[in-house]
Design a protein around this motif. Structure first.
Motif, PDB file in Angstrom:
ATOM      1  N   PRO A 187       0.806  -1.429   0.106  1.00  0.00           N
ATOM      2  CA  PRO A 187      -0.082  -0.123  -0.158  1.00  0.00           C
ATOM      3  C   PRO A 187       0.675   1.400   0.018  1.00  0.00           C
ATOM      4  O   PRO A 187       0.288   2.261  -0.184  1.00  0.00           O
ATOM      5  N   THR A 188       2.148   1.251   0.327  1.00  0.00           N
ATOM      6  CA  THR A 188       2.743   2.525   0.368  1.00  0.00           C
ATOM      7  C   THR A 188       3.670   2.654  -0.893  1.00  0.00           C
ATOM      8  O   THR A 188       3.793   3.975  -1.458  1.00  0.00           O
ATOM      9  N   THR A 215       2.570   7.308  -4.951  1.00  0.00           N
ATOM     10  CA  THR A 215       2.714   6.991  -3.292  1.00  0.00           C
ATOM     11  C   THR A 215       1.485   7.551  -2.606  1.00  0.00           C
ATOM     12  O   THR A 215       0.875   8.614  -2.925  1.00  0.00           O
ATOM     13  N   ARG A 260      -0.060   8.954   0.859  1.00  0.00           N
ATOM     14  CA  ARG A 260       0.318   9.308   2.141  1.00  0.00           C
ATOM     15  C   ARG A 260      -1.146   8.875   3.209  1.00  0.00           C
ATOM     16  O   ARG A 260      -2.125   9.507   2.845  1.00  0.00           O
ATOM     17  N   TRP A 261      -0.697   7.771   3.836  1.00  0.00           N
ATOM     18  CA  TRP A 261      -1.731   7.446   4.538  1.00  0.00           C
ATOM     19  C   TRP A 261      -2.051   8.116   5.958  1.00  0.00           C
ATOM     20  O   TRP A 261      -1.222   8.765   6.413  1.00  0.00           O
ATOM     21  N   THR A 263       0.429   5.878   8.583  1.00  0.00           N
ATOM     22  CA  THR A 263       0.580   4.119   8.671  1.00  0.00           C
ATOM     23  C   THR A 263      -0.206   3.475   7.721  1.00  0.00           C
ATOM     24  O   THR A 263      -1.393   3.594   7.496  1.00  0.00           O
ATOM     25  N   SER A 264       0.423   2.839   6.761  1.00  0.00           N
ATOM     26  CA  SER A 264      -0.416   2.247   5.854  1.00  0.00           C
ATOM     27  C   SER A 264      -1.082   0.893   6.206  1.00  0.00           C
ATOM     28  O   SER A 264      -0.303   0.009   7.215  1.00  0.00           O
ATOM     29  N   TYR A 271     -11.934   2.044   1.101  1.00  0.00           N
ATOM     30  CA  TYR A 271     -10.836   2.855   0.896  1.00  0.00           C
ATOM     31  C   TYR A 271     -11.213   4.087   0.461  1.00  0.00           C
ATOM     32  O   TYR A 271     -11.968   4.212  -0.453  1.00  0.00           O
TER      33      TYR A 271
END
Length: 180
Positions: free
Chosen positions: A125-126, A138, A140-141, A145-146, A158
């Motif tokens: 996910p990152t 990319t 940015r979670w 934290t992904s 999501y």
């Protein structure tokens, strides 16, 4: 009165209603409508894509169909997401997101994915789990934290805020929530 503006090689109409306007049939405004004149909109319905299928490990999202995607069957594998403007259909060429979303604009993409007794998640996910026009992008979670796993027996949601900064530069903010 209608004015046409050339914006990003597309013509946009600026509609001005000088009094209450009622549309007796469904009306489609293509691209954009400027409401600076104080026009009021009573109800807005968002296009929703209802899907019963998953591509093998990759989920292609065509923004032209809608920005809310609701899968109705349980997910069965980890996946990647590829966002694009539209797919090639017959003789109509595919439209990349960069031709659909102008620089300096944003959109929120929401994907609802039900999980059964096994929880699956976006692959990497990152780094490589999210693509725009098949290019790794990319994310940015939230809370930096992904996600490392999904949520069992729940609908995993999501949500991505996608901002187009420049020709091929996007800022993508992501969250994963659980409803169940």
């Amino acid at each position: 009165m209608t004015n046409l503006y050339n914006f990003n090689s597309k013509f946009l109409a600026k509609a001005e209603f000088l009094s209450s306007t009622t549309f007796s049939a469904p009306t489609t405004f293509l691209d954009a409508i400027d409401l600076e004149s104080g026009a009021q909109i009573r109800d807005i319905f968002e296009k929703t894509v209802v899907r019963e299928d998953y591509e093998s490990g990759s989920i292609n999202i065509d923004l032209s169909k809608g920005s809310l995607v609701n899968f109705t069957v349980d997910c069965s594998t980890n996946f990647t997401i590829n966002l694009r403007g539209s797919a090639k259909i017959g003789d109509t060429p595919a439209v990349p997101l960069r031709d659909y979303l102008p620089i300096g604009r944003s959109i929120v993409l929401t994907i609802l994915i039900p999980m059964g007794s096994s929880a699956y998640v976006m692959s990497n996910p990152t780094t490589t789990g999210f693509k725009i026009d098949n290019v790794d992008t990319t994310i940015r979670w939230i809370n930096s934290t992904s996600p490392t796993s999904g949520f069992v027996n729940a609908t995993n949601v999501y949500t991505f805020a996608i901002i187009r900064n420049a020709e091929k530069d996007y800022t993508v903010l992501g969250t994963l929530s659980s409803f169940g």
